[in-house]
Scaffold this motif. Structure first.
Motif, mmCIF file in Angstrom:
data_model
loop_
_atom_site.group_PDB
_atom_site.id
_atom_site.type_symbol
_atom_site.label_atom_id
_atom_site.label_comp_id
_atom_site.label_asym_id
_atom_site.label_seq_id
_atom_site.Cartn_x
_atom_site.Cartn_y
_atom_site.Cartn_z
ATOM 1 N N SER A 1 -21.202 -24.938 8.118
ATOM 2 C CA SER A 1 -20.294 -23.002 7.987
ATOM 3 C C SER A 1 -19.867 -22.604 6.751
ATOM 4 O O SER A 1 -20.262 -23.155 5.808
ATOM 5 N N VAL A 2 -19.953 -21.486 6.352
ATOM 6 C CA VAL A 2 -19.195 -21.287 4.953
ATOM 7 C C VAL A 2 -17.604 -20.373 6.013
ATOM 8 O O VAL A 2 -16.724 -19.533 4.982
ATOM 9 N N TYR B 1 -16.545 -34.772 7.238
ATOM 10 C CA TYR B 1 -16.749 -33.432 8.317
ATOM 11 C C TYR B 1 -16.783 -32.084 7.977
ATOM 12 O O TYR B 1 -15.649 -31.519 7.764
ATOM 13 N N GLY B 2 -17.146 -31.748 6.545
ATOM 14 C CA GLY B 2 -17.005 -30.727 5.463
ATOM 15 C C GLY B 2 -18.106 -31.879 5.209
ATOM 16 O O GLY B 2 -18.129 -32.365 3.888
ATOM 17 N N ARG B 3 -17.895 -30.446 3.475
ATOM 18 C CA ARG B 3 -18.381 -30.883 1.976
ATOM 19 C C ARG B 3 -17.231 -29.598 0.875
ATOM 20 O O ARG B 3 -17.078 -28.444 1.436
ATOM 21 N N VAL B 4 -17.703 -30.393 0.046
ATOM 22 C CA VAL B 4 -16.838 -29.002 -1.113
ATOM 23 C C VAL B 4 -17.615 -28.148 -1.109
ATOM 24 O O VAL B 4 -18.602 -27.835 -1.231
ATOM 25 N N ALA B 5 -16.665 -27.159 -2.000
ATOM 26 C CA ALA B 5 -16.895 -26.206 -2.068
ATOM 27 C C ALA B 5 -16.809 -25.736 -3.361
ATOM 28 O O ALA B 5 -15.083 -25.367 -3.932
ATOM 29 N N TYR B 6 -17.139 -24.713 -4.229
ATOM 30 C CA TYR B 6 -16.305 -24.067 -5.322
ATOM 31 C C TYR B 6 -16.402 -22.075 -4.967
ATOM 32 O O TYR B 6 -16.150 -21.339 -6.254
ATOM 33 N N SER B 7 -16.789 -21.756 -4.041
ATOM 34 C CA SER B 7 -16.308 -20.798 -3.960
ATOM 35 C C SER B 7 -16.576 -20.029 -2.944
ATOM 36 O O SER B 7 -16.246 -21.361 -1.311
ATOM 37 N N VAL B 8 -16.071 -19.180 -1.929
ATOM 38 C CA VAL B 8 -16.085 -19.032 -0.617
ATOM 39 C C VAL B 8 -17.251 -18.521 0.345
ATOM 40 O O VAL B 8 -17.277 -17.638 1.611
ATOM 41 N N ASN C 1 -16.085 -26.381 2.507
ATOM 42 C CA ASN C 1 -16.309 -26.517 3.909
ATOM 43 C C ASN C 1 -16.229 -27.498 4.675
ATOM 44 O O ASN C 1 -15.994 -28.108 5.195
ATOM 45 N N VAL C 2 -15.243 -26.340 5.208
ATOM 46 C CA VAL C 2 -14.856 -27.268 7.022
ATOM 47 C C VAL C 2 -15.937 -26.992 8.439
ATOM 48 O O VAL C 2 -16.310 -26.004 8.478
ATOM 49 N N ASP C 3 -16.570 -28.001 8.638
ATOM 50 C CA ASP C 3 -17.488 -27.972 9.649
ATOM 51 C C ASP C 3 -17.417 -27.855 10.921
ATOM 52 O O ASP C 3 -16.297 -28.629 11.011
ATOM 53 N N PRO D 1 -25.266 -20.155 9.883
ATOM 54 C CA PRO D 1 -23.333 -21.082 9.143
ATOM 55 C C PRO D 1 -22.898 -20.010 9.941
ATOM 56 O O PRO D 1 -22.604 -18.991 9.852
ATOM 57 N N HIS D 2 -21.616 -21.246 10.385
ATOM 58 C CA HIS D 2 -20.785 -20.380 11.313
ATOM 59 C C HIS D 2 -19.386 -20.032 10.494
ATOM 60 O O HIS D 2 -18.881 -20.118 9.097
ATOM 61 N N PRO D 3 -19.190 -18.779 10.334
ATOM 62 C CA PRO D 3 -17.964 -18.278 9.547
ATOM 63 C C PRO D 3 -16.521 -18.567 9.884
ATOM 64 O O PRO D 3 -16.979 -19.358 10.975
ATOM 65 N N HIS D 4 -15.901 -18.241 9.127
ATOM 66 C CA HIS D 4 -14.358 -18.434 9.568
ATOM 67 C C HIS D 4 -13.812 -18.597 10.626
ATOM 68 O O HIS D 4 -14.455 -17.226 11.443
#
Length: 554
Positions: free
Chosen positions: A283-284, A340-347, A517-519, A535-538
């Protein structure tokens, strides 16, 4: 589980009983839909992927908020609301593929003028609405102008002056300003018939897309049926049933075999029901905290209301940067999302317009040096102070959202280690909105479009909760949108984040701190092939079904 364990608690037994009740309720919905209106007969079979007339069928659960409360009308929010997705019932001018590259749908070609002020689309001449009437450029112009003028619309077309049908197959969109991100919006704006659009359209939509609305039981389910006159490849999945249920009921539907794809969360993902596998969609869908950059005392007009702005603590640049460097994003991903997700540094991590300069590896020692150099001194109570200002602020999250609550608590715990105190407060969105420009809030954002980078960081952006006003950032964002070719905009988006001297990146204004980022997780029935996902949006909803017409049973 086949029988009650001796060690099971009363609470566990009650939950199991409730799950069974939910399954029975879902079974009732599915049974009712089988003999519903508009010609449905027989019974749906959730275990074999067949509908009441033997057609291929898939049953999907989605969150209750995924139900379009106003119906399937692009003039309001269908397809183009906060959780953007392809409208399925209607066609779009263009679409995006799994790599987020543009592809034609109704359009056969399109081009932008050199000054970015006109977009010309040539469309197909072989498309009909489901009432038999041809779709022409007049319908395209009617749709775009109607959305622009609709006060209820969630699609932002304020950058458009008007759309004009030049002839039956040519439409020109005249812009108020250059804005190439319009293409991402047009990829989810469904075209409606000018001759058949009225206040009741949402309940009885006429479109030209891959599916038609067969049945809508408000508050329960939607059933879509393949459009036999669709101009493209015939849908492989002929019938789509969508159940709108809470998370526990979604799990119950899978456990009872009443759904083929059931959404779930990181906290429940380990318990995959028998006969299912876990479908993990990248996702994003980012979670982060806004950090107001201005001093308190001001106000801002926003959507017809006035709100206070500024925060006495987060207005300190060194403190905002220190927060970004001190936070342990991997711990958030591990502790809150169970991996179930990965680190994020931006939107927009991983998107063509994202910048590596947003990355901010954890460095607690550097964060502490930033604070000390800026005059923050540790107090006896373990909280930093700078003059009369303590490094203490309220941190809000939406009550009822367990992930945001856990993120807020994890963040607060981590900040305590460097002398920053975040007082975690869960409340309703009505309350949170009163603090949106003055206090840090845990937000969820993310889109398959750079427009959110603009909205969150442009001085007049609709989501600029940090109250950032950086002329260089505004310049780069304007230039990005002014490029006639979207591909030529990427470097400008990146420069807005950091150009070597300024930007909204952690080494710059540091107006946000992003965590993960939430899977998007689903229980998927064995034997079902779900087509490759974008990639899935919010939002945990219709984006999964963007290409449901390409799904199949083995």
């Amino acid at each position: 589980m086949s029988k009650l364990s001796k060690g099971m608690s009363r609470r566990g037994f009650a939950k199991m009983t409730a799950t069974g009740a939910m399954a029975l309720s879902l079974g009732g919905i599915l049974s009712a839909c089988a003999g519903g209106s508009q010609g449905s007969t027989g019974s749906s079979d959730a275990s074999t992927g067949t509908g009441p007339n033997g057609e291929s069928q898939v049953i999907i659960t989605m969150t209750p908020s995924s139900e379009p409360s106003a119906g399937f009308d692009p003039f309001i929010s269908w397809g183009c609301g906060e959780h953007v997705h392809e409208p399925l019932i209607q066609s779009t001018l263009i679409t995006t593929d799994a790599n987020l590259e543009f592809a034609n749908d109704l359009a056969t070609s399109y081009e932008c003028s050199h000054d970015g002020m006109e977009w010309t689309f040539v469309i197909r001449d072989d498309v009909k609405f489901t009432d038999g009437e041809p779709l022409t450029a007049e319908d395209v112009a009617f749709t775009i102008n109607g959305i622009k003028e609709s006060a209820a619309s969630q699609a932002d077309l304020t950058m458009v002056n008007e759309a004009v049908a030049v002839d039956d197959t040519t439409v020109v969109i005249k812009m108020a300003k250059p804005f190439n991100a319009l293409l991402y919006t047009l990829a989810v704006v469904g075209i409606v018939p000018a001759h058949a659009h009225d206040e009741n359209y949402g309940s009885n939509p006429i479109g030209s897309g891959r599916y038609m609305l067969e049945q809508w039981d408000r508050g329960q389910q939607v059933i879509l049926r393949a459009n036999p006159d669709y101009y493209g490849d015939a849908p492989l999945m002929e019938r789509v049933v969508v159940l709108f249920v809470e998370e526990d009921a979604s799990l119950a539907a899978a456990q009872a075999g009443q759904a083929d794809v059931a959404y779930t969360s990181a906290t429940l993902a380990a318990g995959v029901p028998q006969g299912y596998t876990l479908l993990n969609c990248a996702s994003v869908d980012s979670r982060g905290i806004s950090l107001p950059v201005v001093e308190p005392g001001g106000t801002i007009e926003h959507q017809g209301a006035e709100y206070p702005t500024g925060n006495a603590v987060t207005c300190d640049l060194a403190l905002r940067r220190a927060i970004n460097y001190a936070v342990d994003r991997q711990a958030v991903a591990d502790h809150v999302l169970n991996g179930y997700g990965r680190v994020a540094y931006s939107v927009s991590d991983g998107m063509p317009w994202s910048s590596d300069d947003m990355k901010c590896e954890r460095d607690v020692e550097a964060a502490q040096e930033m604070l000390a150099d800026a005059g923050w001194v540790m107090g006896d109570d373990g909280v930093l102070a700078k003059g009369d200002v303590r490094a203490e602020f309220d941190l809000y999250y939406a009550a009822g959202d367990s992930v945001r609550q856990a993120i807020a608590n994890e963040f607060a715990s981590q900040m305590e280690e460097i002398g920053i105190r975040a007082n975690v407060i869960g409340d309703s969105w009505d309350v949170l909105y009163q603090h949106q420009f003055s206090d840090p809030i845990v937000w969820g954002w993310g889109s398959n479009s750079p427009i959110e980078v603009y909205n969150l960081n442009y001085s007049d952006g609709s989501g600029n909760y940090a109250c950032l006003d950086n002329a260089s950032v505004d310049y780069y964002l304007d230039e990005a949108l002014a490029q006639p070719r979207v591909e030529d905009s990427y470097d400008y988006w990146k420069s807005a984040q950091w150009d070597g001297e300024t930007g909204f990146a952690p080494r710059g204004d540091a107006s946000w701190v992003w965590f993960v980022n939430v899977d998007h997780l689903y229980f998927m029935r064995d034997g079902l092939t779900v087509a490759e996902q974008k990639p899935h949006p919010h939002g945990h909803g219709w984006s999964l079904a963007n290409n449901v017409d390409r799904w199949s049973w083995n």
